[in-house]
Design an enzyme around this catalytic site. Sequence first.
Site, PDB file in Angstrom:
ATOM      1  N   ASP A 224       0.829  -1.211   0.000  1.00 38.40           N
ATOM      2  CA  ASP A 224       0.000   0.000   0.000  1.00 38.40           C
ATOM      3  C   ASP A 224       0.863   1.260   0.000  1.00 38.40           C
ATOM      4  OD1 ASP A 224      -2.323   1.414  -0.043  1.00 38.40           O
ATOM      5  OD2 ASP A 224      -2.764   1.194   2.089  1.00 38.40           O
TER       6      ASP A 224
ATOM      7  N   HIS B 150       2.906   3.397  -9.060  1.00 42.51           N
ATOM      8  CA  HIS B 150       2.770   1.966  -9.372  1.00 42.51           C
ATOM      9  C   HIS B 150       4.032   1.444 -10.084  1.00 42.51           C
ATOM     10  CE1 HIS B 150      -1.195   2.114  -7.842  1.00 42.51           C
ATOM     11  NE2 HIS B 150      -1.739   2.766  -8.849  1.00 42.51           N
TER      12      HIS B 150
ATOM     13  N   LEU C  81      11.215 -20.307  -4.598  1.00 46.07           N
ATOM     14  CA  LEU C  81      10.274 -19.377  -3.970  1.00 46.07           C
ATOM     15  C   LEU C  81       8.932 -19.466  -4.693  1.00 46.07           C
ATOM     16  CD1 LEU C  81       9.716 -16.951  -2.016  1.00 46.07           C
ATOM     17  CD2 LEU C  81      10.431 -15.452  -3.872  1.00 46.07           C
TER      18      LEU C  81
HETATM   19  C1  FPP Z   1      -1.709   0.074  -3.475  1.00 45.90           C
HETATM   20  O1  FPP Z   1      -1.290   1.412  -3.464  1.00 45.90           O
HETATM   21  C2  FPP Z   1      -1.203  -0.589  -4.666  1.00 45.90           C
HETATM   22  C3  FPP Z   1      -1.996  -1.173  -5.631  1.00 45.90           C
HETATM   23  C4  FPP Z   1      -3.456  -1.227  -5.590  1.00 45.90           C
HETATM   24  C5  FPP Z   1      -1.391  -1.795  -6.810  1.00 45.90           C
HETATM   25  C6  FPP Z   1      -0.217  -2.658  -6.544  1.00 45.90           C
HETATM   26  C7  FPP Z   1       0.611  -2.720  -7.759  1.00 45.90           C
HETATM   27  C8  FPP Z   1       1.953  -2.718  -7.789  1.00 45.90           C
HETATM   28  C9  FPP Z   1       2.814  -2.753  -6.593  1.00 45.90           C
HETATM   29  C10 FPP Z   1       2.690  -2.671  -9.079  1.00 45.90           C
HETATM   30  C11 FPP Z   1       2.380  -3.761 -10.014  1.00 45.90           C
HETATM   31  C12 FPP Z   1       2.558  -5.122  -9.465  1.00 45.90           C
HETATM   32  C13 FPP Z   1       2.517  -6.219 -10.226  1.00 45.90           C
HETATM   33  C14 FPP Z   1       2.611  -7.544  -9.566  1.00 45.90           C
HETATM   34  C15 FPP Z   1       2.396  -6.140 -11.704  1.00 45.90           C
HETATM   35  P1  FPP Z   1      -2.398   2.556  -3.603  1.00 45.90           P
HETATM   36  O2  FPP Z   1      -2.513   2.913  -5.023  1.00 45.90           O
HETATM   37  O3  FPP Z   1      -3.657   2.073  -2.939  1.00 45.90           O
HETATM   38  O4  FPP Z   1      -1.739   3.708  -2.766  1.00 45.90           O
HETATM   39  P2  FPP Z   1      -2.492   4.809  -1.912  1.00 45.90           P
HETATM   40  O5  FPP Z   1      -3.135   4.102  -0.748  1.00 45.90           O
HETATM   41  O6  FPP Z   1      -1.375   5.686  -1.472  1.00 45.90           O
HETATM   42  O7  FPP Z   1      -3.479   5.491  -2.808  1.00 45.90           O
END
Ligand code: FPP
Length: 255
Positions: free
Chosen positions: A29, A46, A140
């Site tokens: 997050d 991201h 893994l």
């Molecule tokens: C949460 O941060 C993150 C996500 C919903 C997306 C996770 C994706 C990645 C880490 C990159 C891609 C991964 C793969 C496996 C292809 P948020 O956007 O909710 O952050 P915020 O809470 O600050 O808004």
Amino acid sequence: MPSSTTPGSSTLTIPTPGDIPRHVAIIMDGNGRWATKRYLPRTAGHIRGLQAVRRVVEACGKRGVEYLTLFAFSSENWRRPPEEVNFLMRLFVQTLEKQVDKLSEQGVRLRVVGDLSAFEPHLRELIDDAVARTRHNSALHLTIAANYGGRWDILQALRTMLAKHPELSQHPENIEEAMLLPYLAMAFAPEPDLFIRTGGEQRISNFMIWQLAYTELYFCEDFWPDFGARQIEAAFEWYRTRERRFGRTSAQLNG
Ligand code: FPP
């Protein structure tokens, strides 16, 4: 009561905990906030988040973690602006197109859990291909939870079990916990020993709600794009200080 080091249920058998968690489950997050703090679009967060995924996969592999499960996209994330959802899907596609060989060289076995029927066919093909190409690896077990929700998982497991054993609908009193386990999406893995959520929120957000019953919960302030080997080490250090009792008393453990 027997102890267990194989997949099973912490409410039925007592796992044997070690210094390094066998299974680490992470809610990644804070990508959006990391970017907004820098006056960048959320998508930049991201992209940096994906680099953190690589660092964490490597760090966990080196430390002997056997299972790493990452929450990449929840069933509720479809509620985000369509541009962000599309961007995340494209990132997922590009990652599968470009990173699978590298993962395979590292001995990573990739799986994707969640309701994949909602994804476009090309993404589903790439997922199938990546899963097939890495299926002989065992250093893994990396699982990406995508369009996943813990409640979805429990419901799909129940529905699948009842479809296979319709007689249970007539006698629901015969349904036991152990009977549902093989139908859960993460049936191949032991329950997580350590759950990590980055980004400062202290919630489980519908992630592996069945399997987290006895998991140690670690919350940290770092935004996911800042996460890496040092932060994994800090989480493991904290984990080592935990006394995992699985319902027993301290005296039983130390006696
Ligand atoms: C949460 O941060 C993150 C996500 C919903 C997306 C996770 C994706 C990645 C880490 C990159 C891609 C991964 C793969 C496996 C292809 P948020 O956007 O909710 O952050 P915020 O809470 O600050 O808004």
